[in-house]
Design an enzyme around this catalytic site. Sequence first.
Site, PDB file in Angstrom:
ATOM      1  N   ARG A 262       0.836  -1.197   0.000  1.00  0.00           N
ATOM      2  CA  ARG A 262       0.000   0.000   0.000  1.00  0.00           C
ATOM      3  C   ARG A 262       0.873   1.249   0.000  1.00  0.00           C
ATOM      4  O   ARG A 262       1.832   1.363   0.755  1.00  0.00           O
ATOM      5  CB  ARG A 262      -0.908   0.013   1.224  1.00  0.00           C
ATOM      6  CG  ARG A 262      -1.874  -1.156   1.182  1.00  0.00           C
ATOM      7  CD  ARG A 262      -2.922  -1.088   2.252  1.00  0.00           C
ATOM      8  NE  ARG A 262      -3.744  -2.294   2.192  1.00  0.00           N
ATOM      9  CZ  ARG A 262      -4.700  -2.584   3.065  1.00  0.00           C
ATOM     10  NH1 ARG A 262      -4.942  -1.743   4.067  1.00  0.00           N
ATOM     11  NH2 ARG A 262      -5.407  -3.690   2.937  1.00  0.00           N
ATOM     12  N   ARG A 277       2.151   0.731  10.316  1.00  0.00           N
ATOM     13  CA  ARG A 277       1.685   1.158   8.994  1.00  0.00           C
ATOM     14  C   ARG A 277       2.841   1.089   8.010  1.00  0.00           C
ATOM     15  O   ARG A 277       3.703   1.949   7.997  1.00  0.00           O
ATOM     16  CB  ARG A 277       1.119   2.579   9.093  1.00  0.00           C
ATOM     17  CG  ARG A 277       0.340   3.059   7.881  1.00  0.00           C
ATOM     18  CD  ARG A 277      -0.222   4.459   8.088  1.00  0.00           C
ATOM     19  NE  ARG A 277      -1.187   4.524   9.177  1.00  0.00           N
ATOM     20  CZ  ARG A 277      -2.477   4.210   9.056  1.00  0.00           C
ATOM     21  NH1 ARG A 277      -2.954   3.847   7.874  1.00  0.00           N
ATOM     22  NH2 ARG A 277      -3.284   4.266  10.088  1.00  0.00           N
ATOM     23  N   GLU A 349      -6.752  -1.208  15.303  1.00  0.00           N
ATOM     24  CA  GLU A 349      -7.295  -2.116  14.293  1.00  0.00           C
ATOM     25  C   GLU A 349      -6.304  -3.217  13.904  1.00  0.00           C
ATOM     26  O   GLU A 349      -5.152  -2.952  13.590  1.00  0.00           O
ATOM     27  CB  GLU A 349      -7.660  -1.312  13.040  1.00  0.00           C
ATOM     28  CG  GLU A 349      -8.159  -2.186  11.909  1.00  0.00           C
ATOM     29  CD  GLU A 349      -8.378  -1.392  10.618  1.00  0.00           C
ATOM     30  OE1 GLU A 349      -8.439  -0.153  10.677  1.00  0.00           O
ATOM     31  OE2 GLU A 349      -8.477  -2.023   9.563  1.00  0.00           O
ATOM     32  N   SER A 352     -10.450  -6.115   9.724  1.00  0.00           N
ATOM     33  CA  SER A 352     -11.623  -5.391   9.256  1.00  0.00           C
ATOM     34  C   SER A 352     -12.455  -6.378   8.456  1.00  0.00           C
ATOM     35  O   SER A 352     -11.979  -6.933   7.474  1.00  0.00           O
ATOM     36  CB  SER A 352     -11.172  -4.221   8.384  1.00  0.00           C
ATOM     37  OG  SER A 352     -12.246  -3.353   8.124  1.00  0.00           O
ATOM     38  N   ARG A 391       0.732  -6.635  12.489  1.00  0.00           N
ATOM     39  CA  ARG A 391       0.096  -6.049  13.671  1.00  0.00           C
ATOM     40  C   ARG A 391      -0.082  -7.104  14.768  1.00  0.00           C
ATOM     41  O   ARG A 391      -0.052  -6.773  15.962  1.00  0.00           O
ATOM     42  CB  ARG A 391      -1.244  -5.407  13.291  1.00  0.00           C
ATOM     43  CG  ARG A 391      -1.027  -4.161  12.430  1.00  0.00           C
ATOM     44  CD  ARG A 391      -2.287  -3.418  12.105  1.00  0.00           C
ATOM     45  NE  ARG A 391      -1.957  -2.250  11.285  1.00  0.00           N
ATOM     46  CZ  ARG A 391      -2.853  -1.336  10.878  1.00  0.00           C
ATOM     47  NH1 ARG A 391      -4.132  -1.465  11.214  1.00  0.00           N
ATOM     48  NH2 ARG A 391      -2.475  -0.311  10.142  1.00  0.00           N
TER      49      ARG A 391
END
Length: 427
Positions: A262, A277, A349, A352, A391
């Site tokens: 990403r 991230r 988070e 999701s 994560r």
Amino acid sequence: MLARELLRTSPDRVRAALAARCSDAPLERLLSADVSWREAQAELEALKADRNRGSKEVGALFASGRREEGEALRGRMAALGAKIATAEQEAATFADEVAELELTIPNLPHESVPVGPDETANRVERRWGEPPTFDFEPQAHWDLGPALGILDFERAAKISGARFAVLWGVGAALERALVTFMLDLHRGNGYREVYVPFMVNRQALVGTGQLPKFEADLFRVEGTDYFLVPTAEVPVTNLHRGEILAEETLPRRYCAYTPCFRAEAGSHGRDVRGLFRQHQFDKVELVHLTTPETSYAELDVLTRSAELVLQKLELPYRVMTLATGDMGFSAAKTHDIEVWLPGQQSYREISSCSNCEDFQARRTDLKFRPAGGGKTRHLHTLNGSGLAVGRTLIAILENYQSADGTVIVPEALRPYLGELERLAPER
RNA sequence: GGAGGGGUGGCCGAGCGGCCUAAGGCACCAGUCUUGAAAACUGGCACGGCGCAAGUCGUCAAGGGUUCGAAUCCCUUCCCCUCCGCCA
């Protein structure tokens, strides 16, 4: 992509839904382009019907030897052809406009979704586990990892740049163990594992909704038409693109490991430290294909499958329902799972899980044939992380840390790490 | 990278300028027969758009072209298969 019938018959419902999402999607332009297109199309088809009749007659006239009449009619049909070409162009212009605009309208939120502009309106559904208490000041993973010699951001910056990480030794093994552990867990739980390409074409990304709106978030391979996958949702949901599946084969539950890439456009300054991230991270993804009647029950199955990973690892978490303004483009309803991170003293988070209803199925032409026969219908697609591996690694380091900087290995992972019980500094 | 051969309805497969409104088969659905099933027979059976409807348009991998008219002829692209080369 929304059903055109819905746009035409209930534009007010769509307007209200877009307002709840705080979306500035060009609905009014789409509606007027649609009207124009239908008018132009009706005109065009009348002309074509004339030509089809005429051409058939030309053939009949020649066949019955009436050459002169045939020649005359052929001349008139040629003139009609020119008119058709013009009408065709006009209709195509409107059709293109409609097709382009309708790809930019987000999905409608499900009625059970809390209405609100951003994450402050998200609703807590349930909590599991207790955040650990420490008799020392817990460290963040960006301190713990490098001290253990398993996390190396400096060398990652040297070979790649910011937002990349190198894992050394047992850190690398832990990442690999987590992937295998998650896949094994899901596989034993009714999911079919699938291994897919890490580069996909434009059409696949349009199918799941990343394109055309969010190209800036993606990495494109220069000189090709390939993009690096931002999530396995893209290749896996597109696997059956254009197919008609038998209802008896539903629901289908797939799990896949891929790295994810990403660009993190627009996230400058957010979570700049550590592993949270990254431009590249590993993820195990869950994808369900199911009927409209069962998709919300499947969303529950999906979410609980993701939760099970955290339960086995004994990591505390809570489950949220995202508010209208916080949901992704393709989702009708989304549960985020947030894991407790002692380094940040907050839930963050880690998964999701979304029901996209028929939004992606329309874009990917993905249908099922009802068991009792009858017309094919668009099926419903769901996807969720099960889990984001990087994560998860953060959560383990921070939740299982000891005062001396070592980290206990969760019991569930030990079989995957040669029964290793504790991460200690490596040289 | 080079040389060939292909892509037609849920599946197989014929068709190679106008009776294509796409043959035939398989599968599927309904009926007859049967205690029931199978078999046989009869009928039905692609998808999408627009339209209140009658209807109409489109779809034979995708896009463009030739023609009064294209599954069929031409061009481009994609994908699959075979052989050669290269490669992990």
